[in-house]
Each structure stands twice: as structure tokens, then as C-alpha cells.
Design a protein around this motif. Structure first.
Motif, short mmCIF file in Angstrom:
data_model
loop_
_atom_site.label_atom_id
_atom_site.label_comp_id
_atom_site.label_asym_id
_atom_site.label_seq_id
_atom_site.Cartn_x
_atom_site.Cartn_y
_atom_site.Cartn_z
N GLU A 176 0.81 -1.22 0.00
CA GLU A 176 0.00 0.00 0.00
C GLU A 176 0.85 1.27 0.00
OE1 GLU A 176 -3.33 0.21 -0.22
OE2 GLU A 176 -3.61 -1.97 -0.24
N GLY A 177 2.01 1.22 0.61
CA GLY A 177 2.86 2.40 0.70
C GLY A 177 3.44 2.86 -0.62
N LEU A 178 3.30 2.07 -1.68
CA LEU A 178 3.84 2.42 -2.99
C LEU A 178 2.86 3.22 -3.84
CD1 LEU A 178 5.60 -0.96 -3.88
CD2 LEU A 178 6.69 1.16 -3.06
N ARG A 186 6.84 8.19 3.18
CA ARG A 186 5.92 7.05 2.99
C ARG A 186 6.50 5.99 2.06
NH1 ARG A 186 2.64 6.43 -1.13
NH2 ARG A 186 2.48 8.63 -1.68
N VAL A 187 6.99 6.41 0.89
CA VAL A 187 7.44 5.44 -0.11
C VAL A 187 8.78 4.84 0.31
CG1 VAL A 187 7.91 5.00 -2.55
CG2 VAL A 187 6.14 6.65 -1.90
N ARG A 188 9.66 5.65 0.89
CA ARG A 188 10.93 5.11 1.38
C ARG A 188 10.67 4.05 2.45
NH1 ARG A 188 16.60 8.02 2.85
NH2 ARG A 188 17.57 6.17 3.78
N GLU A 247 11.91 0.25 2.38
CA GLU A 247 12.70 -0.32 3.48
C GLU A 247 12.04 -1.57 4.05
OE1 GLU A 247 13.24 3.14 5.94
OE2 GLU A 247 15.07 3.74 4.84
N ARG A 248 10.70 -1.61 4.07
CA ARG A 248 10.01 -2.84 4.50
C ARG A 248 10.30 -3.97 3.51
NH1 ARG A 248 5.92 0.88 5.83
NH2 ARG A 248 4.74 0.52 3.90
N ILE A 249 10.31 -3.65 2.25
CA ILE A 249 10.62 -4.66 1.21
C ILE A 249 12.05 -5.17 1.40
CG2 ILE A 249 11.00 -4.97 -1.27
CD1 ILE A 249 8.66 -2.88 -1.63
N CYS A 250 12.98 -4.26 1.62
CA CYS A 250 14.38 -4.64 1.77
C CYS A 250 14.63 -5.43 3.05
CB CYS A 250 15.27 -3.40 1.76
SG CYS A 250 15.29 -2.54 0.18
N ALA A 251 13.86 -5.16 4.08
CA ALA A 251 14.07 -5.82 5.37
C ALA A 251 13.84 -7.32 5.29
CB ALA A 251 13.16 -5.20 6.43
N SER A 284 6.00 10.03 -9.88
CA SER A 284 6.38 10.94 -8.80
C SER A 284 6.85 10.16 -7.57
CB SER A 284 5.19 11.83 -8.43
OG SER A 284 5.57 12.81 -7.51
N ALA A 285 6.11 9.13 -7.20
CA ALA A 285 6.47 8.33 -6.02
C ALA A 285 7.87 7.74 -6.15
CB ALA A 285 5.45 7.21 -5.81
N LEU A 286 8.19 7.21 -7.33
CA LEU A 286 9.49 6.54 -7.50
C LEU A 286 10.65 7.52 -7.56
CD1 LEU A 286 8.56 3.70 -10.03
CD2 LEU A 286 9.08 3.48 -7.58
#
Length: 199
Positions: A77-79, A126-128, A132-136, A151-153
Motif C-alpha cells: 500500500e505504501g507504494l 511514505r514510499v521510502r 525499506e520494508r521490502i528490503c528488510a 512521482s512516487a518513484l
């Protein structure tokens, strides 16, 4: 690890240069064809996971790659794209006519006020956090394709590269169905940009 940041394919709103923001607009025929054309190059990178924004245009783009790679698509959702509040669905001429002062501020790199437009700092946070959740949960050598929005990316990538996003505009938004690649690094800021607007 690597993050492959892939912007969704074209929509009718893109075609007519209307701001989409959180509007849940699907790909048009060109957007589907773009995703199908770029998917082989991304599949050749041998991604381990595909994670995407919940909006239709990102999900449809991600599913083209998922089918090609045999990978399930996970929604994060954060993306979701930056909210543009009252400006969503409008083109630049309509915005300039309806909100001349706020449009001028936006074109000069400032933040529109009182319109429900998410600030660049809010988007970065928000997007970072989503990235970071994905990377964790990723392995050290994992490659993750993240399908989201222009814009988000670009704002999140700028943040990961250690830039102050409220004042730095060194990364332009990705074109439809183009991607960028960030590789993790041991030195600050922790990421290296190895490609942008590819595809």
C-alpha cells in the motif's frame, strides 16, 4: 541487493496529460503493449520478487512481468502514487487557470497549499518506508522489481540517494514503463544509482 523501480505503462490520463495521483485508472492498449515490450528485459534480470502499488495501472503492469517470470505479485500500500488532491483529473492549463498562485509555486519547486496535495517530504517518508520494508525481508543478493508511479518513484529514489527532496530535483520522473536500478552499498547513503529511465 538491487531494487528495480518500474513505472507503470500508459493510461488515457497520461495520454491526455492529466494528473492522476491516487485516481484508480487502468492501462490503455498502449500501456499494455509497453508492459509486454519491457517485460522480457526485466525478466532477463531474473528478479526474485515483484512488489507493486495497489492502483490498477501498476498492478496490471506488474502482472505482465509476473506471468512472464512465474512470480506472484505482492501489493504494498505504501507504494501508491503521490496524492494531488484537488488537481487530480486536471491538466496543466486547467490548474494554471484555476489556481494560478499555487501553480506558479509548484512550477518553481514549491509545494501547493490548501489543496490536499501531498508534499515531497511526505511522499519520501511514505514510499521510502515501503521500500525499506521490502528490503528488510530480502536476501543480500536479492533483486526486487518494484512497480509504482512516476512521482512516487523519483522522490523515493532521491531520498534513498541521500538528497533533500524538498529542494533537490536531480532525478526527473520516469517515463511510462521505464525503470531505474538502485544497488545497495556499504558506504553512505547506502545506495548507488546504476541506471535511470531505462527500457
Amino acid at each position: 541487493m538491487e531494487l528495480v523501480l518500474w513505472r507503470h505503462g500508459q493510461t488515457d490520463a497520461n495520454l491526455h496529460q492529466r494528473i492522476q495521483g491516487r485516481s484508480n485508472i487502468p492501462l490503455n492498449a498502449t500501456g499494455v503493449a509497453q508492459a509486454q515490450a519491457v517485460a522480457p528485459a526485466l525478466a532477463a534480470l531474473e528478479p526474485h520478487r515483484i512488489v507493486c502499488s495497489p492502483l490498477k495501472r501498476a498492478l496490471q503492469t506488474a502482472e505482465v512481468l509476473g506471468e512472464r517470470c512465474g512470480l506472484a505479485v505482492t501489493v504494498e500500500e505504501g507504494l501508491v502514487e503521490r496524492s494531488f488532491g484537488a488537481w487530480e483529473g486536471k491538466d496543466r492549463q486547467e490548474i494554471a487557470a484555476g489556481w494560478p498562485e499555487e501553480y506558479r509555486r509548484w512550477r518553481e519547486g514549491g509545494e501547493p497549499r490548501g489543496l490536499g496535495v501531498e508534499t515531497r517530504d511526505q511522499v519520501a517518508t511514505r514510499v521510502r518506508a515501503a521500500l525499506e520494508r521490502i528490503c528488510a525481508t530480502a536476501e543480500e543478493d536479492e533483486r526486487v522489481v518494484v512497480v509504482s508511479h512516476g512521482s512516487a518513484l523519483s522522490i523515493a529514489a532521491s531520498s534513498l540517494l541521500g538528497q533533500r527532496v524538498s529542494a533537490w530535483f536531480g532525478l526527473r520522473g520516469l517515463d511510462n514503463c521505464r525503470y531505474g536500478v538502485l544497488r545497495s552499498a556499504r558506504r553512505e547513503p547506502g545506495w548507488v544509482l546504476t541506471g535511470w529511465n531505462l527500457g
